[in-house]
Design an enzyme around this catalytic site. Structure first.
Site, mmCIF file in Angstrom:
data_model
loop_
_atom_site.group_PDB
_atom_site.id
_atom_site.type_symbol
_atom_site.label_atom_id
_atom_site.label_comp_id
_atom_site.label_asym_id
_atom_site.label_seq_id
_atom_site.Cartn_x
_atom_site.Cartn_y
_atom_site.Cartn_z
ATOM 1 N N LYS A 78 -12.333 29.753 -7.057
ATOM 2 C CA LYS A 78 -13.111 29.087 -7.718
ATOM 3 C C LYS A 78 -13.590 30.453 -8.776
ATOM 4 O O LYS A 78 -13.815 31.513 -8.580
ATOM 5 C CB LYS A 78 -14.571 28.822 -7.225
ATOM 6 N N SER A 155 -20.477 21.759 -7.527
ATOM 7 C CA SER A 155 -19.856 22.382 -8.636
ATOM 8 C C SER A 155 -18.151 22.851 -8.450
ATOM 9 O O SER A 155 -17.360 22.929 -9.220
ATOM 10 C CB SER A 155 -20.549 23.735 -9.043
ATOM 11 N N SER A 179 -22.896 22.780 -3.367
ATOM 12 C CA SER A 179 -21.585 22.724 -4.341
ATOM 13 C C SER A 179 -20.313 22.837 -3.394
ATOM 14 O O SER A 179 -19.353 22.783 -4.178
ATOM 15 C CB SER A 179 -21.740 23.941 -5.292
#
Lengths: 487, 490
Positions: A78, A155, A179
């Protein structure tokens, strides 16, 4: 090729170790898969050459018999994790050309254990969002989409989409209010948010320091256990890191849950949640009962305050954490006549709408005259929420809840921020209490979209959380592959 | 005009009468630590711009602060030396504001729960009196960087070497009533900090600076509105700034105006303060507990351990000097002002006359060092050598007068006094016969003066003593000369 992509992390690990496959082969398969699935937009920075170099190096180590636990396993990262000399943007324009000179502790742990870095994965800007739509470089598409592009959740939307589309064997994510768990649920994969303090935050772009926690997104519970084994650990560079040994999580996979008590909180089934989810939730309860667990109805009375509390504390911390992006030392700068004008232009153009909205909310709730009514009150209620959990965990071992109130929604469908925030309703409470939570896929709803169920455990009880999650996983036996996945 | 001359320190004469100053000080003391408060970067000065900057100091994404234990120890030590409450749990807060030399966009400080609470210190005033000043609190905080506005016509440069350096902010109660008291207070705090080694107290280099809160009132009235004068880096400026600020406030009030609460700067060229920013422009710092740091917690036993390492502090030392060494209060306060002085003194006075040692140190040694512009620590005369000189005087080996010559020699050659006395043959003559020979010579050469003396001019005895001493090249024992002269002149 498809044979290679069919291997989950645990199987790939074995095949690599037995030298049935090489890391270079496996990595190439994933690089091809990334190309095939590129329209999903999961990757924002592909590290093809670097990945192959790492893979070659892993093969050498395997041959020398000095392989690490993740040796040769290609994973995605990420973009919230700072990666040395590799662009790290947090999906924000304000960091569009930022190359860290350092490596985050969590990713360093992964490389130390032999993992191969495929590239950086898209996310909501500064991890603020539940749909991956706030990313500066645009949407990520859920690989489960049929005709209409669906959101992968957020996210960690890029991470979830990459794993679900088989363009990464596993991925790292960060979870502040859901997330990891929410996108995992939307994409039909496993997402584990560890206890706050389990993984070092050093080198992860900060959103909300008291809530941020790194964790894995994987195909299976077993894969999550293997990944977290490597990611977790005490780090003296993070004052909030827990100096606690974590046992080998894989040794808990097959532990029986007979006699374990599973709490079913009544507060998690009231609001307008989808019928399909309710029905899968009930099935999941039955699965655990069938596996010998005792089902106990419980109540966490302050749950309804969790979302408002979260949307005060997280923006408050974010407003301060994001002050460093000021155009002075690194990142984007918009030149202007005065320092104040430079700040305004830089931050006005560098941050997207959602990030600006949260900075403004955060600044407001901390400002004099409002601090007591918002921030301080929110902190007090946060304590009550934590106490709800503490009290409940005196009587039960785990809590079982839906991961999200709905399955994946259409991109662009939720324009109103408040509606969007409601997505986090089942994940936020555990975040506020710092507890570990895992979302695992249990089936598809009528629209053919994955349904995720969440298990929450007491602080630092990841080992037993793995046992119960693995038990549920086996019962649910979810084995459908997203149609957008590489074949 | 006469009225003004009769004013006590801290009083301002206005048209409506005498005004009293109310002063509170915030002292920022840089902790003598090798590394910064929350990062491992070096905290030393003088290095090239931006050469002592860690990733944490530069506030790179994902960087986290880790508390420096040594700095916490120094704060506790200081708290103990200020007779203050030590808080076993304290909290770091973020003070949020934007400035180019503040990389994080916030300063890590302590707002609601400081590491040290209330305490008090006794200060010595010039008139010999003492007064007690309350300490409100002491907290730990980070220093900011430095903005350089004079390096480029249109740009400002930033030096982050100072960013994150550990400071202690010591806040006094509004107990100070004159600029002189403020000066004495700073002097005392500085002295204590240097004794315990928590801060080098170097005001020129900025390791110690003060913000002064000043207001005026008629005696007995409630406190007036205060103004804060920022960043004063010498005791002289502190005294000047407070005086001029108080006078400014009296002028405004007496002209029918109101004092606006604001932050002011002291202009050293004009000797006056000027407005920096008003209360309306004041930042809303949005303080909140820093979520990157756990509350700072330590045990009573750890505090006790630190207490055990505290050196003897100026107040107790002073008492000991007066009681055990028989020196005056005044001399004692001069000697305890600096730890280096008192350490020197205690070594020099070891086994010799304490009072004489104090006199010699304060008058001769300090005088000579000042004249030659030599730093005290570089004194060519060591404590051991000064003690030796005192011993030579006390034993009557040399006279006080000869001793001064020997001392001057020591300042230049760094030799020991015994060596000098031996080389130059300066031993005092205490042999009756030898002295009588000189007396006889002086008497026979000055018959007229002898007659006058015997006729009642007693004062002439000094003349004879002088002559004998001269003849002996100063080596004759003056007491003995006196005694023998008196006998010879009967």
């Amino acid at each position: 090729m498809s044979d290679l992509l069919n291997l989950d992390l645990s199987s790939a690990q074995k095949s690599l170790k037995n030298r049935e496959i090489s890391s270079v082969e496996l990595t190439k398969a994933y690089l091809d898969a990334i190309e095939k699935t590129s329209s999903l937009g999961a990757y924002i920075d592909l590290q093809k050459d670097y990945a192959l170099e790492m893979a070659k190096n892993s093969d050498k180590k395997i041959n020398q018999g000095v392989a690490g636990p993740l040796e040769g396993i290609p994973i995605g990262v990420k973009d919230m994790f700072c990666t040395k000399d590799i662009k790290t943007t947090a999906s924000s324009k304000i960091l569009e050309n930022f190359y860290p000179t350092y490596e985050s502790t969590v990713t360093q742990n992964l490389w130390n254990d032999g993992a191969v870095m495929l590239g950086k994965l898209s996310c909501d800007e500064f991890a603020m969002g539940s749909s991956n739509e706030t990313a500066a470089k645009g949407n990520v598409i859920n690989p489960w989409s049929k005709t209409i592009p669906m959101s992968p959740g957020g996210s960690s939307g890029g991470s979830a989409a990459a794993v679900a589309s088989r363009s990464a064997l596993a991925a790292t994510g960060t979870d502040t209010g859901g997330s990891i768990r929410q996108p995992a649920a939307f994409c039909g994969i496993t997402g584990l948010k560890p206890t706050y303090g389990r993984c070092s935050r050093w080198g992860i772009v900060a959103f909300s320091s008291s809530l941020d926690q790194a964790g894995p997104l994987t195909r299976t519970v077993s894969d999550a256990a293997i990944m977290l084994n490597s990611m977790a650990g005490y780090d003296n560079k993070d004052s909030t890191s827990a100096n606690l040994e974590m046992p080998d999580l894989t040794s808990y996979l097959d532990k029986s849950i007979k006699g374990k008590k599973i709490g079913i909180p009544k507060e998690y089934t009231q609001d307008g949640i989808s019928e399909d989810i309710v029905s899968f939730y009930e099935t999941s309860i039955q699965f655990l009962k069938d596996s010998g667990a005792e089902i106990i109805p419980v109540s966490l009375p302050h749950t309804k305050y969790a979302l408002p509390v979260y949307y005060i504390i997280a923006p408050a911390e974010a407003s301060s954490n994001l002050a460093r992006y000021d155009g002075v030392r690194y990142g984007t700068r918009k030149e202007a006549e005065s320092l104040d004008d430079m700040y305004e232009l830089t931050r006005g153009e560098g941050f997207g709408d959602e990030v600006q909205r949260r900075i403004m909310i955060g600044t407001y709730v901390l400002s004099s005259g409002y601090y007591d009514a918002y921030y301080l009150k929110a902190q007090k209620v946060r304590r009550l929420i934590k106490e709800d959990f503490d009290n409940t965990f005196e009587n039960v071992d785990f809590l079982l809840t839906p991961s999200t109130p709905s399955t994946a929604f259409e991109l662009g469908q939720k324009q109103d921020p408040l509606t969007m925030y409601l997505n986090d309703i089942f994940t936020v409470p555990a975040s506020l209490a710092g507890l570990p939570g895992i979302s695992i896929p249990v089936g598809l709803d009528k629209a053919g979209l994955p349904v995720g169920i969440q298990l929450i455990a007491n602080s630092f009880d990841e080992p037993n959380l793995i046992s119960v999650a693995h038990t549920l996983e086996k019962s649910a036996n979810f084995n459908v592959i997203a149609q957008g996945a590489a074949k | 005009m006469n009225d003004t001359l009769n004013l006590k320190p801290g009083q301002v004469k206005g048209d409506t009468g005498i005004w009293e100053m109310v002063i509170g000080l915030e002292i920022h003391a840089q902790i003598s630590s090798k590394s910064k408060l929350f990062s491992g970067a070096s905290a030393s000065f003088g290095s090239d711009a931006n050469s002592s900057v860690s990733l944490v100091d530069a506030a790179m994404p994902g960087m986290l602060p880790v508390i420096n234990k040594f700095c916490v120890e120094q704060a506790v030590k200081t708290g103990l030396a200020l007779n203050a409450q030590i808080n076993n749990t304290s909290v770091f807060d973020r003070k949020n504001y934007f400035y180019a030399d503040l990389p994080q966009g916030y300063q890590i400080s302590q707002f609601t729960k400081p590491i040290v609470g209330e305490g008090e210190i006794v200060i010595d005033l010039d008139d010999g009196n003492q007064t007690t000043i309350g300490i409100e609190r002491l907290h730990l905080e980070q220093d900011a960087g430095k903005s350089l506005h004079d390096q480029h016509p249109t740009k400002s440069f930033i030096d982050l070497n100072r960013t994150g350096v550990a400071l202690m902010e010591i806040v006094s109660k509004p107990d100070i009533r004159s600029p002189q008291e403020a000066g004495a207070y700073v002097k005392k705090i500085r002295s204590i900090l240097r004794y315990i080694g928590a801060c080098d107290g170097n005001m020129e280099e900025g390791s110690l600076r003060a913000d002064c809160n000043v207001s005026v009132r008629k005696q007995g009235d409630a406190f007036g509105t205060r103004c804060e004068i920022k960043n004063l880096n010498s005791i002289r400026f502190i005294i000047q700034a407070i005086q001029s600020e108080a006078e400014r406030q009296v002028d405004i009030i007496e002209a029918g105006g109101k004092i606006k609460q604001e932050t002011r700067l002291f202009d050293t060229s004009t000797g006056e303060t000027r407005s920096m920013r008003s209360k309306e422009d004041a930042h809303d710092y949005r303080y909140f507990p820093d979520p990157d740091l756990l509350p700072l917690e330590f045990s009573d036993s750890w505090v006790k351990e630190i207490k055990g390492t505290l050196p003897e502090l100026p107040d107790t030392l002073k008492k000991r000097l007066v009681n055990d060494y028989g020196i005056t209060d005044y001399d004692a306060s001069i000697l305890v002002e600096e730890k280096d002085f008192v350490d020197f003194y205690l070594e020099a006075a070891n086994g010799v006359d304490g009072k004489l040692t104090a006199n010699w140190m304060i008058t001769e040694l300090f005088g000579a060092l000042k004249k030659e512009n030599i730093m005290f620590l570089n004194s060519p005369v060591t404590p051991q050598k000064l003690g030796e000189l005192i011993a030579l005087i006390s034993k009557g080996v040399i006279s006080g007068k000869i001793a001064k010559d020997v001392f001057s020699d020591m300042m230049v050659t760094k030799k020991s006094p015994s060596e000098i006395v031996k080389e130059k043959g300066l031993e005092q003559v205490s042999d009756d016969k030898a002295i009588m020979k000189l007396i006889d010579k002086v008497i026979s050469e000055n018959q007229d003066k002898v007659k006058d003396y015997l006729g009642g001019k007693d004062k002439l005895l000094g003349f004879f003593v002088g002559q004998v001493m001269k003849l002996s090249q100063g080596k004759a024992n003056p007491g003995l000369v006196n005694k023998l002269l008196k006998e010879s002149l009967k």
